[in-house]
Design a protein around this motif. Structure first.
Motif, PDB file in Angstrom:
ATOM      1  N   LYS A   9      27.901 -27.715  14.676  1.00  0.00           N
ATOM      2  CA  LYS A   9      27.124 -27.174  15.229  1.00  0.00           C
ATOM      3  C   LYS A   9      26.920 -25.447  15.349  1.00  0.00           C
ATOM      4  O   LYS A   9      25.868 -25.499  15.679  1.00  0.00           O
ATOM      5  CB  LYS A   9      27.817 -27.897  16.974  1.00  0.00           C
ATOM      6  CG  LYS A   9      26.756 -27.333  18.343  1.00  0.00           C
ATOM      7  CD  LYS A   9      27.852 -27.383  19.342  1.00  0.00           C
ATOM      8  CE  LYS A   9      26.752 -26.601  20.547  1.00  0.00           C
ATOM      9  NZ  LYS A   9      27.139 -27.194  21.799  1.00  0.00           N
ATOM     10  N   SER A  10      27.878 -25.286  14.430  1.00  0.00           N
ATOM     11  CA  SER A  10      27.281 -23.782  14.411  1.00  0.00           C
ATOM     12  C   SER A  10      27.454 -23.123  12.841  1.00  0.00           C
ATOM     13  O   SER A  10      27.584 -21.935  13.057  1.00  0.00           O
ATOM     14  CB  SER A  10      28.131 -22.660  15.264  1.00  0.00           C
ATOM     15  OG  SER A  10      29.996 -22.655  15.698  1.00  0.00           O
ATOM     16  N   LEU A  11      27.720 -24.138  11.762  1.00  0.00           N
ATOM     17  CA  LEU A  11      27.621 -23.525  10.654  1.00  0.00           C
ATOM     18  C   LEU A  11      27.173 -25.140  10.052  1.00  0.00           C
ATOM     19  O   LEU A  11      27.073 -26.089   9.928  1.00  0.00           O
ATOM     20  CB  LEU A  11      29.443 -23.765  10.016  1.00  0.00           C
ATOM     21  CG  LEU A  11      29.661 -23.338   9.340  1.00  0.00           C
ATOM     22  CD1 LEU A  11      31.122 -22.084   8.923  1.00  0.00           C
ATOM     23  CD2 LEU A  11      30.423 -25.001   8.596  1.00  0.00           C
ATOM     24  N   ALA A  12      26.591 -24.337   8.708  1.00  0.00           N
ATOM     25  CA  ALA A  12      26.692 -24.916   7.391  1.00  0.00           C
ATOM     26  C   ALA A  12      26.683 -24.237   6.098  1.00  0.00           C
ATOM     27  O   ALA A  12      26.920 -22.989   6.205  1.00  0.00           O
ATOM     28  CB  ALA A  12      24.945 -25.552   7.938  1.00  0.00           C
ATOM     29  N   ARG A  13      27.565 -25.382   5.699  1.00  0.00           N
ATOM     30  CA  ARG A  13      27.407 -24.731   3.937  1.00  0.00           C
ATOM     31  C   ARG A  13      26.794 -26.002   2.683  1.00  0.00           C
ATOM     32  O   ARG A  13      26.997 -26.879   2.740  1.00  0.00           O
ATOM     33  CB  ARG A  13      29.383 -24.850   4.035  1.00  0.00           C
ATOM     34  CG  ARG A  13      29.751 -23.962   2.788  1.00  0.00           C
ATOM     35  CD  ARG A  13      31.494 -23.855   2.466  1.00  0.00           C
ATOM     36  NE  ARG A  13      31.298 -23.281   3.255  1.00  0.00           N
ATOM     37  CZ  ARG A  13      32.317 -23.420   4.092  1.00  0.00           C
ATOM     38  NH1 ARG A  13      32.795 -24.660   4.395  1.00  0.00           N
ATOM     39  NH2 ARG A  13      33.003 -22.432   5.277  1.00  0.00           N
ATOM     40  N   TRP A  14      26.921 -25.120   1.673  1.00  0.00           N
ATOM     41  CA  TRP A  14      25.871 -25.472   0.189  1.00  0.00           C
ATOM     42  C   TRP A  14      27.005 -25.008  -0.804  1.00  0.00           C
ATOM     43  O   TRP A  14      26.813 -24.052  -0.824  1.00  0.00           O
ATOM     44  CB  TRP A  14      24.818 -24.975   0.035  1.00  0.00           C
ATOM     45  CG  TRP A  14      23.389 -25.676   0.652  1.00  0.00           C
ATOM     46  CD1 TRP A  14      22.351 -26.890   1.119  1.00  0.00           C
ATOM     47  CD2 TRP A  14      23.233 -24.433   2.280  1.00  0.00           C
ATOM     48  NE1 TRP A  14      21.723 -26.465   2.123  1.00  0.00           N
ATOM     49  CE2 TRP A  14      22.105 -25.332   2.832  1.00  0.00           C
ATOM     50  CE3 TRP A  14      23.816 -23.943   3.104  1.00  0.00           C
ATOM     51  CZ2 TRP A  14      21.604 -25.436   3.945  1.00  0.00           C
ATOM     52  CZ3 TRP A  14      22.960 -23.323   4.370  1.00  0.00           C
ATOM     53  CH2 TRP A  14      21.447 -24.053   4.298  1.00  0.00           C
ATOM     54  N   ASN A  15      27.622 -25.849  -1.245  1.00  0.00           N
ATOM     55  CA  ASN A  15      28.363 -25.786  -2.230  1.00  0.00           C
ATOM     56  C   ASN A  15      27.818 -26.158  -3.440  1.00  0.00           C
ATOM     57  O   ASN A  15      27.304 -27.469  -3.472  1.00  0.00           O
ATOM     58  CB  ASN A  15      29.662 -26.466  -2.305  1.00  0.00           C
ATOM     59  CG  ASN A  15      30.268 -26.182  -0.783  1.00  0.00           C
ATOM     60  OD1 ASN A  15      31.142 -25.280  -0.233  1.00  0.00           O
ATOM     61  ND2 ASN A  15      30.701 -27.569  -0.048  1.00  0.00           N
ATOM     62  N   PHE A  16      27.877 -24.981  -4.183  1.00  0.00           N
ATOM     63  CA  PHE A  16      27.519 -25.424  -5.928  1.00  0.00           C
ATOM     64  C   PHE A  16      28.672 -25.284  -6.990  1.00  0.00           C
ATOM     65  O   PHE A  16      29.731 -25.186  -6.693  1.00  0.00           O
ATOM     66  CB  PHE A  16      26.655 -24.980  -6.541  1.00  0.00           C
ATOM     67  CG  PHE A  16      26.031 -23.834  -4.620  1.00  0.00           C
ATOM     68  CD1 PHE A  16      24.407 -24.537  -5.065  1.00  0.00           C
ATOM     69  CD2 PHE A  16      25.424 -22.987  -4.787  1.00  0.00           C
ATOM     70  CE1 PHE A  16      24.062 -24.992  -3.499  1.00  0.00           C
ATOM     71  CE2 PHE A  16      25.101 -21.701  -3.433  1.00  0.00           C
ATOM     72  CZ  PHE A  16      24.222 -23.364  -2.787  1.00  0.00           C
ATOM     73  N   SER A  17      28.273 -26.933  -7.644  1.00  0.00           N
ATOM     74  CA  SER A  17      29.144 -27.199  -8.363  1.00  0.00           C
ATOM     75  C   SER A  17      29.525 -25.751  -9.501  1.00  0.00           C
ATOM     76  O   SER A  17      28.841 -25.338  -9.858  1.00  0.00           O
ATOM     77  CB  SER A  17      29.443 -28.714  -9.540  1.00  0.00           C
ATOM     78  OG  SER A  17      27.791 -27.960 -10.701  1.00  0.00           O
TER      79      SER A  17
END
Length: 142
Positions: free
Chosen positions: A80-88
């Motif tokens: 709801k209050s966070l989004a995360r993109w992880n890159f290898s």
């Protein structure tokens, strides 16, 4: 939906800036000014302008590569209050860009993320909306 993550087919979030140890630059200006011109105005019509003021930052989209290649990324974590993109780590030298979208305009500002970025995290306030998207309080990459 309180955390509108898709905007015109692009995974996007609203952001006000970026702050991180390896890269501490404003990721997107909070507002921009634009001009617009009418083309091929029909005979008998005049051209006027609405006064909207500056265009507020509405969203940020993260791209795997250049924005022009249209490979927007869906966050690995969506709350709801966070989004995360992880890159290898194996793709840490790959070019990645962000696109800054603004309210009431088709103008998009783009910027490359620093090489070696392993993740980006957006936190936002779903109680504050800009054109239907939640206002992001921070956008950090490391």
């Amino acid at each position: 939906m309180a955390s509108k993550l898709y905007l015109r087919g692009i995974c996007a979030l609203v952001a006000v800036g970026v702050s991180l140890s390896a890269w501490s630059a404003e990721i997107c200006p909070t507002e921009i000014k634009t001009t617009q011109n009418a083309v091929d105005v029909p005979t008998g019509y005049g051209v006027g302008e609405d006064v909207y003021g500056p265009h507020r930052l509405q969203s940020i989209a993260v791209y795997d590569g250049l924005v022009k290649d249209m490979a927007s990324l869906v966050p690995d974590v969506q709350k709801k209050s966070l989004a995360r993109w992880n890159f290898s780590k194996s793709s840490s030298s790959q070019t990645r860009e962000i696109a800054c979208h603004y309210s009431r305009t088709r103008i998009v500002l783009t910027k490359a993320l620093p090489v070696g970025v392993q993740s980006c995290t957006a936190t936002f306030d779903p109680t504050i909306l800009i054109e239907g998207s939640s206002e992001i309080k921070s956008f950090k990459c490391k």
